[in-house]
Design a protein around this motif. Structure first.
Motif, PDB file in Angstrom:
ATOM      1  N   UNK A  76       0.844  -1.189   0.000  1.00 28.57           N
ATOM      2  CA  UNK A  76       0.000   0.000   0.000  1.00 28.57           C
ATOM      3  C   UNK A  76       0.882   1.244   0.000  1.00 28.57           C
ATOM      4  N   UNK A  77       0.528   2.185  -0.869  1.00 28.66           N
ATOM      5  CA  UNK A  77       1.178   3.491  -0.907  1.00 28.66           C
ATOM      6  C   UNK A  77       0.120   4.572  -0.708  1.00 28.66           C
ATOM      7  N   UNK A  78       0.485   5.568   0.056  1.00 21.33           N
ATOM      8  CA  UNK A  78      -0.376   6.729   0.249  1.00 21.33           C
ATOM      9  C   UNK A  78       0.246   7.905  -0.488  1.00 21.33           C
ATOM     10  N   UNK A  79      -0.593   8.646  -1.213  1.00 24.77           N
ATOM     11  CA  UNK A  79      -0.134   9.825  -1.947  1.00 24.77           C
ATOM     12  C   UNK A  79      -0.966  11.007  -1.475  1.00 24.77           C
ATOM     13  N   UNK A  80      -0.316  11.940  -0.794  1.00 25.96           N
ATOM     14  CA  UNK A  80      -1.005  13.128  -0.308  1.00 25.96           C
ATOM     15  C   UNK A  80      -1.141  14.157  -1.423  1.00 25.96           C
ATOM     16  N   UNK A  81      -2.327  14.743  -1.522  1.00 30.19           N
ATOM     17  CA  UNK A  81      -2.576  15.819  -2.477  1.00 30.19           C
ATOM     18  C   UNK A  81      -2.403  17.186  -1.821  1.00 30.19           C
ATOM     19  N   UNK A  82      -1.899  17.195  -0.591  1.00 30.40           N
ATOM     20  CA  UNK A  82      -1.653  18.470   0.094  1.00 30.40           C
ATOM     21  C   UNK A  82      -0.555  19.246  -0.612  1.00 30.40           C
ATOM     22  N   UNK A  83      -0.549  20.550  -0.394  1.00 29.13           N
ATOM     23  CA  UNK A  83       0.534  21.370  -0.923  1.00 29.13           C
ATOM     24  C   UNK A  83       1.772  21.179  -0.066  1.00 29.13           C
ATOM     25  N   UNK A  84       2.922  21.464  -0.654  1.00 29.75           N
ATOM     26  CA  UNK A  84       4.189  21.207   0.029  1.00 29.75           C
ATOM     27  C   UNK A  84       4.342  21.981   1.338  1.00 29.75           C
ATOM     28  N   UNK A  85       3.636  23.107   1.495  1.00 36.00           N
ATOM     29  CA  UNK A  85       3.753  23.846   2.752  1.00 36.00           C
ATOM     30  C   UNK A  85       3.070  23.109   3.918  1.00 36.00           C
ATOM     31  N   UNK A  86       2.378  22.014   3.620  1.00 35.12           N
ATOM     32  CA  UNK A  86       1.726  21.209   4.657  1.00 35.12           C
ATOM     33  C   UNK A  86       2.454  19.876   4.873  1.00 35.12           C
ATOM     34  N   UNK A  87       3.692  19.811   4.403  1.00 31.68           N
ATOM     35  CA  UNK A  87       4.461  18.570   4.507  1.00 31.68           C
ATOM     36  C   UNK A  87       4.584  18.092   5.963  1.00 31.68           C
ATOM     37  N   UNK A  88       4.818  18.987   6.884  1.00 28.53           N
ATOM     38  CA  UNK A  88       4.938  18.606   8.294  1.00 28.53           C
ATOM     39  C   UNK A  88       3.635  17.996   8.806  1.00 28.53           C
ATOM     40  N   UNK A  89       2.505  18.606   8.460  1.00 28.88           N
ATOM     41  CA  UNK A  89       1.209  18.076   8.881  1.00 28.88           C
ATOM     42  C   UNK A  89       0.956  16.691   8.282  1.00 28.88           C
ATOM     43  N   UNK A  90       1.363  16.513   7.026  1.00 28.40           N
ATOM     44  CA  UNK A  90       1.211  15.217   6.365  1.00 28.40           C
ATOM     45  C   UNK A  90       2.049  14.169   7.099  1.00 28.40           C
ATOM     46  N   UNK A  91       3.306  14.473   7.350  1.00 31.56           N
ATOM     47  CA  UNK A  91       4.188  13.546   8.063  1.00 31.56           C
ATOM     48  C   UNK A  91       3.653  13.213   9.452  1.00 31.56           C
ATOM     49  N   UNK A  92       3.217  14.236  10.172  1.00 32.17           N
ATOM     50  CA  UNK A  92       2.666  14.011  11.513  1.00 32.17           C
ATOM     51  C   UNK A  92       1.458  13.089  11.466  1.00 32.17           C
ATOM     52  N   UNK A  93       0.580  13.304  10.501  1.00 30.05           N
ATOM     53  CA  UNK A  93      -0.603  12.456  10.360  1.00 30.05           C
ATOM     54  C   UNK A  93      -0.199  11.017  10.043  1.00 30.05           C
ATOM     55  N   UNK A  94       0.705  10.832   9.091  1.00 28.33           N
ATOM     56  CA  UNK A  94       1.153   9.490   8.721  1.00 28.33           C
ATOM     57  C   UNK A  94       1.759   8.772   9.921  1.00 28.33           C
TER      58      UNK A  94
END
Length: 161
Positions: A76-94
């Motif tokens: 399984x791979x997850x691909x975030x459609x968030x903008x790069x300025x939300x990279x920290x939030x994406x990482x924290x969520x993952x």
């Protein structure tokens, strides 16, 4: 792309499989990742975003299914459609979801090109999920949040092919 591919390969092969890596990619790099598993594993790719309530709702279930079926040949791979300025939030969520290994964040710009390169059938709605069988053929896909039975039936169908 040719300059980025060696860097991507080095990053992929040098990461500890237990750690979490978030890599910025375009559609061709997603397709390359899918093709890496051709002949060996079923691949499920889930496109999601931190701002997408249905994405967040189904996410833990996808992680559970990933853990349940990984020994049977599911990747399984997850691909975030968030903008790069939300990279920290994406990482924290993952991290909170217990995701390990490689996940992706979509390169900004050319959203329509990205969507069309991933699937001509994709309207751009999130979440969006693709399932590829062990031969690398698209086995199933859908937009919007779905229940565990929908995911599981698609996974089992792909594993049997």
């Amino acid at each position: 792309m040719r300059k980025l591919l060696p860097f991507l390969l080095i990053t992929i092969f040098s990461c500890d499989k237990e750690s979490l890596r978030l890599i910025t990619v375009d559609a061709s790099e997603i397709n390359y990742q899918i093709n890496k598993h051709k002949g060996s594993e079923v691949v499920l790719i889930n496109f999601w975003a931190t701002y997408c309530a249905p994405c967040i709702e189904e996410f833990p279930m996808i992680v559970d299914l990933s853990n349940e079926y990984k020994d049977q040949g599911l990747k399984v791979y997850f691909v975030s459609a968030d903008w790069s300025d939300r990279e920290k939030e994406v990482l924290d969520f993952l991290k909170r979801q217990g995701v390990r290994g490689i996940s992706f964040i979509k390169e900004e710009g050319n959203d329509n090109n990205f969507i069309n390169e991933i699937s001509k059938e994709w309207s751009g709605a999130l979440p969006f999920t693709l399932v590829y069988d062990k031969n690398g053929n698209l086995s199933d896909f859908w937009e919007m949040e779905k229940n565990k039975n929908r995911f599981e039936s698609a996974i089992i169908k792909a594993l049997k092919s």
